[in-house]
Design a protein around this motif. Sequence first.
Motif, PDB file in Angstrom:
ATOM      1  N   LEU A  69     -24.137 -30.692  29.813  1.00 33.08           N
ATOM      2  CA  LEU A  69     -23.375 -30.637  28.571  1.00 33.08           C
ATOM      3  C   LEU A  69     -22.396 -29.467  28.618  1.00 33.08           C
ATOM      4  O   LEU A  69     -22.825 -28.310  28.754  1.00 33.08           O
ATOM      5  N   PRO A  70     -21.087 -29.715  28.551  1.00 32.24           N
ATOM      6  CA  PRO A  70     -20.117 -28.614  28.481  1.00 32.24           C
ATOM      7  C   PRO A  70     -20.320 -27.838  27.176  1.00 32.24           C
ATOM      8  O   PRO A  70     -20.257 -28.412  26.088  1.00 32.24           O
ATOM      9  N   ILE A  71     -20.576 -26.546  27.297  1.00 35.72           N
ATOM     10  CA  ILE A  71     -21.011 -25.758  26.140  1.00 35.72           C
ATOM     11  C   ILE A  71     -19.946 -25.706  25.055  1.00 35.72           C
ATOM     12  O   ILE A  71     -20.241 -25.899  23.869  1.00 35.72           O
ATOM     13  N   GLU A  72     -18.702 -25.462  25.438  1.00 34.80           N
ATOM     14  CA  GLU A  72     -17.651 -25.350  24.433  1.00 34.80           C
ATOM     15  C   GLU A  72     -17.506 -26.655  23.657  1.00 34.80           C
ATOM     16  O   GLU A  72     -17.423 -26.666  22.420  1.00 34.80           O
ATOM     17  N   ALA A  73     -17.496 -27.788  24.374  1.00 34.08           N
ATOM     18  CA  ALA A  73     -17.362 -29.083  23.720  1.00 34.08           C
ATOM     19  C   ALA A  73     -18.596 -29.399  22.881  1.00 34.08           C
ATOM     20  O   ALA A  73     -18.500 -30.014  21.814  1.00 34.08           O
ATOM     21  N   ALA A  74     -19.782 -28.974  23.349  1.00 31.04           N
ATOM     22  CA  ALA A  74     -21.016 -29.229  22.608  1.00 31.04           C
ATOM     23  C   ALA A  74     -21.034 -28.465  21.294  1.00 31.04           C
ATOM     24  O   ALA A  74     -21.472 -28.991  20.263  1.00 31.04           O
ATOM     25  N   ILE A  75     -20.573 -27.211  21.306  1.00 32.54           N
ATOM     26  CA  ILE A  75     -20.519 -26.411  20.085  1.00 32.54           C
ATOM     27  C   ILE A  75     -19.579 -27.069  19.074  1.00 32.54           C
ATOM     28  O   ILE A  75     -19.904 -27.187  17.884  1.00 32.54           O
ATOM     29  N   ALA A  76     -18.418 -27.517  19.542  1.00 26.32           N
ATOM     30  CA  ALA A  76     -17.465 -28.188  18.652  1.00 26.32           C
ATOM     31  C   ALA A  76     -18.040 -29.505  18.137  1.00 26.32           C
ATOM     32  O   ALA A  76     -17.871 -29.851  16.959  1.00 26.32           O
ATOM     33  N   ALA A  77     -18.744 -30.239  18.992  1.00 25.48           N
ATOM     34  CA  ALA A  77     -19.337 -31.514  18.581  1.00 25.48           C
ATOM     35  C   ALA A  77     -20.400 -31.302  17.513  1.00 25.48           C
ATOM     36  O   ALA A  77     -20.496 -32.085  16.557  1.00 25.48           O
ATOM     37  N   TYR A 114     -33.304 -40.313  24.874  1.00 22.90           N
ATOM     38  CA  TYR A 114     -34.227 -40.394  23.741  1.00 22.90           C
ATOM     39  C   TYR A 114     -35.670 -40.484  24.218  1.00 22.90           C
ATOM     40  O   TYR A 114     -35.998 -41.237  25.131  1.00 22.90           O
ATOM     41  N   ALA A 115     -36.538 -39.666  23.592  1.00 19.60           N
ATOM     42  CA  ALA A 115     -37.988 -39.643  23.838  1.00 19.60           C
ATOM     43  C   ALA A 115     -38.363 -39.058  25.197  1.00 19.60           C
ATOM     44  O   ALA A 115     -39.518 -39.146  25.607  1.00 19.60           O
ATOM     45  N   ARG A 116     -37.425 -38.432  25.881  1.00 17.09           N
ATOM     46  CA  ARG A 116     -37.747 -37.805  27.161  1.00 17.09           C
ATOM     47  C   ARG A 116     -38.204 -36.368  26.939  1.00 17.09           C
ATOM     48  O   ARG A 116     -37.820 -35.704  25.977  1.00 17.09           O
ATOM     49  N   ILE A 117     -39.043 -35.883  27.838  1.00 15.66           N
ATOM     50  CA  ILE A 117     -39.578 -34.525  27.773  1.00 15.66           C
ATOM     51  C   ILE A 117     -38.611 -33.567  28.468  1.00 15.66           C
ATOM     52  O   ILE A 117     -38.187 -33.829  29.601  1.00 15.66           O
ATOM     53  N   VAL A 118     -38.262 -32.474  27.812  1.00 15.46           N
ATOM     54  CA  VAL A 118     -37.383 -31.466  28.408  1.00 15.46           C
ATOM     55  C   VAL A 118     -38.242 -30.515  29.237  1.00 15.46           C
ATOM     56  O   VAL A 118     -39.123 -29.837  28.709  1.00 15.46           O
ATOM     57  N   THR A 119     -37.995 -30.482  30.525  1.00 10.65           N
ATOM     58  CA  THR A 119     -38.810 -29.662  31.429  1.00 10.65           C
ATOM     59  C   THR A 119     -38.117 -28.368  31.838  1.00 10.65           C
ATOM     60  O   THR A 119     -38.789 -27.357  32.054  1.00 10.65           O
ATOM     61  N   GLN A 120     -36.778 -28.384  31.950  1.00 14.24           N
ATOM     62  CA  GLN A 120     -36.064 -27.194  32.414  1.00 14.24           C
ATOM     63  C   GLN A 120     -34.726 -27.056  31.697  1.00 14.24           C
ATOM     64  O   GLN A 120     -34.120 -28.052  31.298  1.00 14.24           O
ATOM     65  N   CYS A 151     -33.913 -28.632  16.739  1.00 15.60           N
ATOM     66  CA  CYS A 151     -32.733 -27.934  17.230  1.00 15.60           C
ATOM     67  C   CYS A 151     -31.738 -29.002  17.674  1.00 15.60           C
ATOM     68  O   CYS A 151     -32.129 -30.030  18.242  1.00 15.60           O
ATOM     69  N   VAL A 152     -30.452 -28.781  17.398  1.00 13.71           N
ATOM     70  CA  VAL A 152     -29.405 -29.729  17.778  1.00 13.71           C
ATOM     71  C   VAL A 152     -28.426 -29.033  18.717  1.00 13.71           C
ATOM     72  O   VAL A 152     -27.943 -27.934  18.418  1.00 13.71           O
ATOM     73  N   PHE A 153     -28.142 -29.679  19.839  1.00 11.06           N
ATOM     74  CA  PHE A 153     -27.121 -29.166  20.753  1.00 11.06           C
ATOM     75  C   PHE A 153     -26.454 -30.344  21.441  1.00 11.06           C
ATOM     76  O   PHE A 153     -27.117 -31.194  22.047  1.00 11.06           O
ATOM     77  N   GLY A 154     -25.137 -30.401  21.317  1.00 16.66           N
ATOM     78  CA  GLY A 154     -24.385 -31.498  21.919  1.00 16.66           C
ATOM     79  C   GLY A 154     -24.766 -32.857  21.368  1.00 16.66           C
ATOM     80  O   GLY A 154     -24.676 -33.873  22.075  1.00 16.66           O
ATOM     81  N   GLY A 155     -25.202 -32.898  20.098  1.00 17.89           N
ATOM     82  CA  GLY A 155     -25.610 -34.164  19.507  1.00 17.89           C
ATOM     83  C   GLY A 155     -27.009 -34.609  19.876  1.00 17.89           C
ATOM     84  O   GLY A 155     -27.497 -35.614  19.368  1.00 17.89           O
ATOM     85  N   LEU A 156     -27.687 -33.877  20.759  1.00 15.14           N
ATOM     86  CA  LEU A 156     -29.076 -34.171  21.107  1.00 15.14           C
ATOM     87  C   LEU A 156     -29.980 -33.383  20.162  1.00 15.14           C
ATOM     88  O   LEU A 156     -29.794 -32.176  19.988  1.00 15.14           O
ATOM     89  N   HIS A 194     -21.717 -39.283  20.334  1.00 16.72           N
ATOM     90  CA  HIS A 194     -20.509 -38.453  20.355  1.00 16.72           C
ATOM     91  C   HIS A 194     -19.991 -38.457  21.795  1.00 16.72           C
ATOM     92  O   HIS A 194     -20.789 -38.562  22.748  1.00 16.72           O
ATOM     93  N   PRO A 195     -18.685 -38.352  21.975  1.00 17.58           N
ATOM     94  CA  PRO A 195     -18.160 -38.337  23.358  1.00 17.58           C
ATOM     95  C   PRO A 195     -18.793 -37.281  24.247  1.00 17.58           C
ATOM     96  O   PRO A 195     -18.889 -37.471  25.469  1.00 17.58           O
ATOM     97  N   VAL A 196     -19.269 -36.175  23.670  1.00 16.33           N
ATOM     98  CA  VAL A 196     -19.823 -35.105  24.493  1.00 16.33           C
ATOM     99  C   VAL A 196     -21.142 -35.521  25.149  1.00 16.33           C
ATOM    100  O   VAL A 196     -21.511 -34.997  26.203  1.00 16.33           O
ATOM    101  N   ASN A 197     -21.869 -36.467  24.531  1.00 21.16           N
ATOM    102  CA  ASN A 197     -23.138 -36.902  25.129  1.00 21.16           C
ATOM    103  C   ASN A 197     -23.082 -38.353  25.595  1.00 21.16           C
ATOM    104  O   ASN A 197     -24.118 -38.999  25.734  1.00 21.16           O
TER     105      ASN A 197
END
Length: 253
Positions: free
Chosen positions: A229-237, A154-160, A90-95, A144-147
């Motif tokens: 991550l600002p959602i609007e900017a992330a979607i555009a990115a 990188y390589a970090r675990i997403v907990t929340q 899954c990609v969001f905000g370049g992540l 990308h400027p958004v991230n």
Amino acid sequence: MVHVCPPGKDMELKVLRKRHDSAAPSSPPAALAAADSTTTTTTTTPEPKEEKKVTPDVEELTITLRPRSVGHLVRPNLQTSEFHEKPKYCVFGGLVFSTLTHPLLAEWGDQWYNTAPRWLVEQLSGNCTADRDEVVVVVQVMPHPVNQSYESMYARIVTQVDGVDVRNFAHFRSLVKQHRDRFTSVGSSSSSSLAAGDDAKRSMDEQGDFANLILQTRAQGDLTKVAVLPIEAAIAADRELEHVYQIPPQRWD
């Protein structure tokens, strides 16, 4: 051999053990139990099908087992027992997010157990629970400027996600989609809603920060890092990055 045996199918094991004068034991030998604790479990107590004397002190037992997968947090291959399946991402905000698997750890080379990040390797000892049955990891950061300033994610675990504990990849993706949908439906009318009075503002405060997606990640021990991550900017990115990197457009429905 246990790994290539399809779940639900019988598998015969031949066990050499020290011979006893008494009848064969009803419980599996110690060597079998040790293997069972790491890779498989049995649905029933195995009974020896055949017993024959190999030497005066050694006997051979043929035991039929029906192995089933143990719920480890780190998958032995991709997402299931099928090697041909593509990994979920899954990609969001370049992540770029995916699940932690053995092939992902192998990206650190043949000596991945020593060279991969310790906070990922330590997940090998974890088992699935009612609260978490997959480990979601940031597997790439597309600049990308958004991230900006989040390269170390990188390589970090997403907990929340916005304070909600992540159970698995599907749950993580649903949380991201929920915030995307809320922003697209509420963000366009946010100015008029805020001008409507304190009641509307209080309602938005109760819903949380709808303009940003807040990710909490973990590395070694309790070392946490939060990404906003600002959602609007992330979607555009993401639309821009899909074009630059030739990534198929994501479907969020």
